[in-house]
Design a protein around this motif. Structure first.
Motif, PDB file in Angstrom:
ATOM      1  N   VAL A 138     -33.147  62.783 -21.676  1.00 53.94           N
ATOM      2  CA  VAL A 138     -31.803  62.765 -22.131  1.00 53.94           C
ATOM      3  C   VAL A 138     -31.716  62.039 -23.632  1.00 53.94           C
ATOM      4  CG1 VAL A 138     -30.768  60.948 -20.739  1.00 53.94           C
ATOM      5  CG2 VAL A 138     -29.260  62.857 -21.823  1.00 53.94           C
ATOM      6  N   ASP A 139     -32.409  60.724 -23.667  1.00 53.33           N
ATOM      7  CA  ASP A 139     -32.391  59.791 -24.880  1.00 53.33           C
ATOM      8  C   ASP A 139     -33.162  60.679 -25.984  1.00 53.33           C
ATOM      9  OD1 ASP A 139     -31.048  57.844 -23.836  1.00 53.33           O
ATOM     10  OD2 ASP A 139     -32.697  56.829 -23.222  1.00 53.33           O
ATOM     11  N   GLU A 140     -33.922  61.414 -25.667  1.00 44.51           N
ATOM     12  CA  GLU A 140     -34.903  62.198 -26.758  1.00 44.51           C
ATOM     13  C   GLU A 140     -33.674  63.271 -27.431  1.00 44.51           C
ATOM     14  OE1 GLU A 140     -37.777  64.961 -25.483  1.00 44.51           O
ATOM     15  OE2 GLU A 140     -38.740  65.096 -27.313  1.00 44.51           O
ATOM     16  N   VAL A 141     -33.057  63.930 -26.643  1.00 41.01           N
ATOM     17  CA  VAL A 141     -31.917  64.761 -26.996  1.00 41.01           C
ATOM     18  C   VAL A 141     -30.804  63.978 -27.744  1.00 41.01           C
ATOM     19  CG1 VAL A 141     -30.458  66.822 -26.273  1.00 41.01           C
ATOM     20  CG2 VAL A 141     -32.475  66.447 -25.114  1.00 41.01           C
ATOM     21  N   ARG A 142     -30.374  63.019 -27.414  1.00 41.75           N
ATOM     22  CA  ARG A 142     -29.466  62.300 -27.923  1.00 41.75           C
ATOM     23  C   ARG A 142     -29.885  61.822 -29.508  1.00 41.75           C
ATOM     24  NH1 ARG A 142     -28.598  58.739 -22.764  1.00 41.75           N
ATOM     25  NH2 ARG A 142     -27.012  60.005 -21.876  1.00 41.75           N
ATOM     26  N   GLU A 143     -31.082  61.398 -29.593  1.00 40.05           N
ATOM     27  CA  GLU A 143     -31.656  61.095 -30.841  1.00 40.05           C
ATOM     28  C   GLU A 143     -31.754  62.528 -31.697  1.00 40.05           C
ATOM     29  OE1 GLU A 143     -32.363  58.180 -32.336  1.00 40.05           O
ATOM     30  OE2 GLU A 143     -31.416  57.546 -30.536  1.00 40.05           O
ATOM     31  N   MET A 144     -32.248  63.386 -31.163  1.00 33.29           N
ATOM     32  CA  MET A 144     -32.364  64.941 -31.788  1.00 33.29           C
ATOM     33  C   MET A 144     -30.723  65.322 -32.249  1.00 33.29           C
ATOM     34  SD  MET A 144     -34.865  67.154 -29.442  1.00 33.29           S
ATOM     35  CE  MET A 144     -36.377  67.085 -29.781  1.00 33.29           C
ATOM     36  N   ALA A 145     -30.011  64.921 -31.707  1.00 33.83           N
ATOM     37  CA  ALA A 145     -28.335  65.266 -31.769  1.00 33.83           C
ATOM     38  C   ALA A 145     -27.796  64.622 -32.938  1.00 33.83           C
ATOM     39  CB  ALA A 145     -27.496  65.267 -30.736  1.00 33.83           C
ATOM     40  N   LYS A 146     -28.676  63.440 -33.146  1.00 33.65           N
ATOM     41  CA  LYS A 146     -28.002  62.771 -34.614  1.00 33.65           C
ATOM     42  C   LYS A 146     -28.675  63.586 -35.882  1.00 33.65           C
ATOM     43  CE  LYS A 146     -28.102  58.325 -32.079  1.00 33.65           C
ATOM     44  NZ  LYS A 146     -28.924  57.215 -31.920  1.00 33.65           N
ATOM     45  N   GLU A 147     -29.655  64.073 -35.662  1.00 29.72           N
ATOM     46  CA  GLU A 147     -30.482  64.939 -36.772  1.00 29.72           C
ATOM     47  C   GLU A 147     -29.983  66.196 -37.032  1.00 29.72           C
ATOM     48  OE1 GLU A 147     -32.224  62.983 -38.737  1.00 29.72           O
ATOM     49  OE2 GLU A 147     -32.152  61.142 -37.610  1.00 29.72           O
ATOM     50  N   ASP A 148     -30.019  66.977 -35.893  1.00 31.42           N
ATOM     51  CA  ASP A 148     -29.764  68.662 -36.086  1.00 31.42           C
ATOM     52  C   ASP A 148     -29.270  69.095 -34.807  1.00 31.42           C
ATOM     53  OD1 ASP A 148     -30.489  70.919 -37.896  1.00 31.42           O
ATOM     54  OD2 ASP A 148     -31.291  71.335 -36.042  1.00 31.42           O
ATOM     55  N   LEU A 149     -28.321  70.038 -34.883  1.00 27.90           N
ATOM     56  CA  LEU A 149     -27.416  70.375 -33.712  1.00 27.90           C
ATOM     57  C   LEU A 149     -28.353  71.131 -32.746  1.00 27.90           C
ATOM     58  CD1 LEU A 149     -24.608  70.205 -32.203  1.00 27.90           C
ATOM     59  CD2 LEU A 149     -23.891  72.258 -33.802  1.00 27.90           C
ATOM     60  N   ASP A 150     -28.899  72.171 -33.595  1.00 27.02           N
ATOM     61  CA  ASP A 150     -29.775  73.417 -33.038  1.00 27.02           C
ATOM     62  C   ASP A 150     -31.067  72.959 -32.410  1.00 27.02           C
ATOM     63  OD1 ASP A 150     -27.725  75.222 -33.381  1.00 27.02           O
ATOM     64  OD2 ASP A 150     -28.880  76.222 -35.176  1.00 27.02           O
ATOM     65  N   THR A 151     -31.820  71.862 -33.041  1.00 26.15           N
ATOM     66  CA  THR A 151     -32.862  71.382 -32.380  1.00 26.15           C
ATOM     67  C   THR A 151     -32.679  70.611 -31.023  1.00 26.15           C
ATOM     68  OG1 THR A 151     -33.609  70.777 -34.671  1.00 26.15           O
ATOM     69  CG2 THR A 151     -34.676  69.756 -32.991  1.00 26.15           C
ATOM     70  N   ALA A 152     -31.492  69.721 -31.097  1.00 19.13           N
ATOM     71  CA  ALA A 152     -30.924  69.188 -29.801  1.00 19.13           C
ATOM     72  C   ALA A 152     -30.583  70.256 -28.749  1.00 19.13           C
ATOM     73  CB  ALA A 152     -29.994  68.309 -30.269  1.00 19.13           C
ATOM     74  N   LEU A 153     -29.962  71.345 -29.242  1.00 12.25           N
ATOM     75  CA  LEU A 153     -29.528  72.481 -28.378  1.00 12.25           C
ATOM     76  C   LEU A 153     -30.683  73.091 -27.707  1.00 12.25           C
ATOM     77  CD1 LEU A 153     -26.838  73.572 -27.097  1.00 12.25           C
ATOM     78  CD2 LEU A 153     -27.058  75.376 -29.047  1.00 12.25           C
ATOM     79  N   ILE A 154     -31.760  73.277 -28.533  1.00 16.63           N
ATOM     80  CA  ILE A 154     -32.631  74.078 -28.111  1.00 16.63           C
ATOM     81  C   ILE A 154     -33.314  73.331 -27.091  1.00 16.63           C
ATOM     82  CG2 ILE A 154     -35.275  74.791 -28.596  1.00 16.63           C
ATOM     83  CD1 ILE A 154     -33.921  75.816 -31.198  1.00 16.63           C
ATOM     84  N   LYS A 155     -33.516  71.882 -27.212  1.00 21.04           N
ATOM     85  CA  LYS A 155     -34.108  71.066 -26.322  1.00 21.04           C
ATOM     86  C   LYS A 155     -33.659  70.851 -25.018  1.00 21.04           C
ATOM     87  CE  LYS A 155     -37.669  68.475 -25.595  1.00 21.04           C
ATOM     88  NZ  LYS A 155     -39.231  69.075 -25.702  1.00 21.04           N
ATOM     89  N   SER A 156     -32.025  70.841 -25.119  1.00 21.02           N
ATOM     90  CA  SER A 156     -31.582  70.685 -23.769  1.00 21.02           C
ATOM     91  C   SER A 156     -31.562  72.035 -23.244  1.00 21.02           C
ATOM     92  CB  SER A 156     -30.081  70.330 -24.053  1.00 21.02           C
ATOM     93  OG  SER A 156     -29.300  71.513 -24.725  1.00 21.02           O
ATOM     94  N   VAL A 157     -31.541  72.987 -23.683  1.00 24.43           N
ATOM     95  CA  VAL A 157     -31.682  74.412 -23.004  1.00 24.43           C
ATOM     96  C   VAL A 157     -33.058  74.339 -22.207  1.00 24.43           C
ATOM     97  CG1 VAL A 157     -31.565  77.001 -22.939  1.00 24.43           C
ATOM     98  CG2 VAL A 157     -29.900  75.743 -24.338  1.00 24.43           C
ATOM     99  N   GLN A 158     -34.060  74.273 -23.173  1.00 26.40           N
ATOM    100  CA  GLN A 158     -35.356  74.147 -22.477  1.00 26.40           C
ATOM    101  C   GLN A 158     -35.665  73.202 -21.466  1.00 26.40           C
ATOM    102  OE1 GLN A 158     -38.260  72.277 -25.390  1.00 26.40           O
ATOM    103  NE2 GLN A 158     -38.892  74.410 -26.017  1.00 26.40           N
ATOM    104  N   ASN A 159     -35.121  72.157 -21.560  1.00 26.28           N
ATOM    105  CA  ASN A 159     -35.136  71.017 -20.514  1.00 26.28           C
ATOM    106  C   ASN A 159     -34.490  71.583 -19.057  1.00 26.28           C
ATOM    107  OD1 ASN A 159     -36.485  69.395 -22.074  1.00 26.28           O
ATOM    108  ND2 ASN A 159     -34.571  67.874 -22.326  1.00 26.28           N
ATOM    109  N   THR A 160     -33.218  72.314 -19.210  1.00 27.09           N
ATOM    110  CA  THR A 160     -32.576  72.927 -18.185  1.00 27.09           C
ATOM    111  C   THR A 160     -33.324  73.908 -17.432  1.00 27.09           C
ATOM    112  OG1 THR A 160     -30.424  72.292 -19.416  1.00 27.09           O
ATOM    113  CG2 THR A 160     -30.457  74.172 -17.550  1.00 27.09           C
ATOM    114  N   ILE A 161     -34.036  74.675 -18.334  1.00 23.20           N
ATOM    115  CA  ILE A 161     -34.989  75.827 -17.690  1.00 23.20           C
ATOM    116  C   ILE A 161     -36.070  75.252 -16.947  1.00 23.20           C
ATOM    117  CG2 ILE A 161     -36.229  77.870 -18.352  1.00 23.20           C
ATOM    118  CD1 ILE A 161     -34.209  78.559 -20.625  1.00 23.20           C
TER     119      ILE A 161
END
Ligand SMILES: [Fe+2]
Ligand SMILES: [Fe+2]
Length: 189
Positions: A138-161
């Motif tokens: 989750v911390d990795e996605v939090r950091e990504m969300a500060k930089e780029d919305l889609d990058t963070a979103l892709i990672k969160s969907v990927q993690n969920t799958i």
């Protein structure tokens, strides 16, 4: 609708733990809306109501899915998915919110969908990274969300799958479709 009235409405529907989660999603959604040029007021309301139906009895949720003609394949997958479309329905009926963007952000906050709007992305991601969330990655996605919305979103969907697959759980097809859509759009950029 004013924030205080909305919060009072959802507090009555949720456990204290889930209410605290909702406050975290609200704060995070407003931050993301500010950062990415989303509508802050809509983000606030969608976040407050996103888990409105979380604790409705399953038979009630099932009945709404059937009566409203929502994709019945939902019923073949984890019941955890049901509160999102049922929430959109009940929030319109019981809270009188008719804004389609807000209702869709509630509707797709668990499964995602191809072609997600900015508000849908904000609520999906805020639900994933709000400060009360503690799980690996989750911390990795939090950091990504500060930089780029889609990058963070892709990672969160990927993690969920990946999380579901590691547990030998089924994955709802729209979640795969969401992932494919985001990744393909990224490749086209
Ligand atoms: Fe939810
Ligand atoms: Fe949530």
């Amino acid at each position: 609708m004013e924030r205080d009235i909305a919060l009072k409405m959802v507090k009555d529907q949720l456990t204290e733990h889930r209410y605290q989660h909702t406050l975290g999603v609200m704060d995070t959604a407003i931050i993301l809306a500010k950062q990415y040029g989303g509508d802050e007021k809509k983000a606030e309301l969608a976040a407050i109501f996103h888990d409105y139906a979380k604790f409705r009895p399953k038979p009630e949720m099932k009945a709404i899915i059937v009566a409203e003609g929502y994709p019945e394949d939902l019923l073949q997958f984890n019941a955890e998915l049901w509160h999102a479309p049922v929430g959109a329905y009940l929030v319109e009926k019981e809270a009188g919110i008719t804004d389609k963007e807000i209702l869709d952000a509630i509707r797709y906050h668990t499964s995602g969908r191809p072609g997600m709007t900015l508000l849908e992305k904000i609520i999906y991601l805020a639900d994933y990274i709000e400060p009360g969330r503690h799980f690996p990655g989750v911390d990795e996605v939090r950091e990504m969300a500060k930089e780029d919305l889609d990058t963070a979103l892709i990672k969160s969907v990927q993690n969920t799958i990946l999380f579901l697959m590691k547990k030998n759980q089924p994955v709802y097809p729209d979640t795969f479709h969401t992932y494919n859509d985001l990744v393909k759009k990224r490749q086209e950029d």
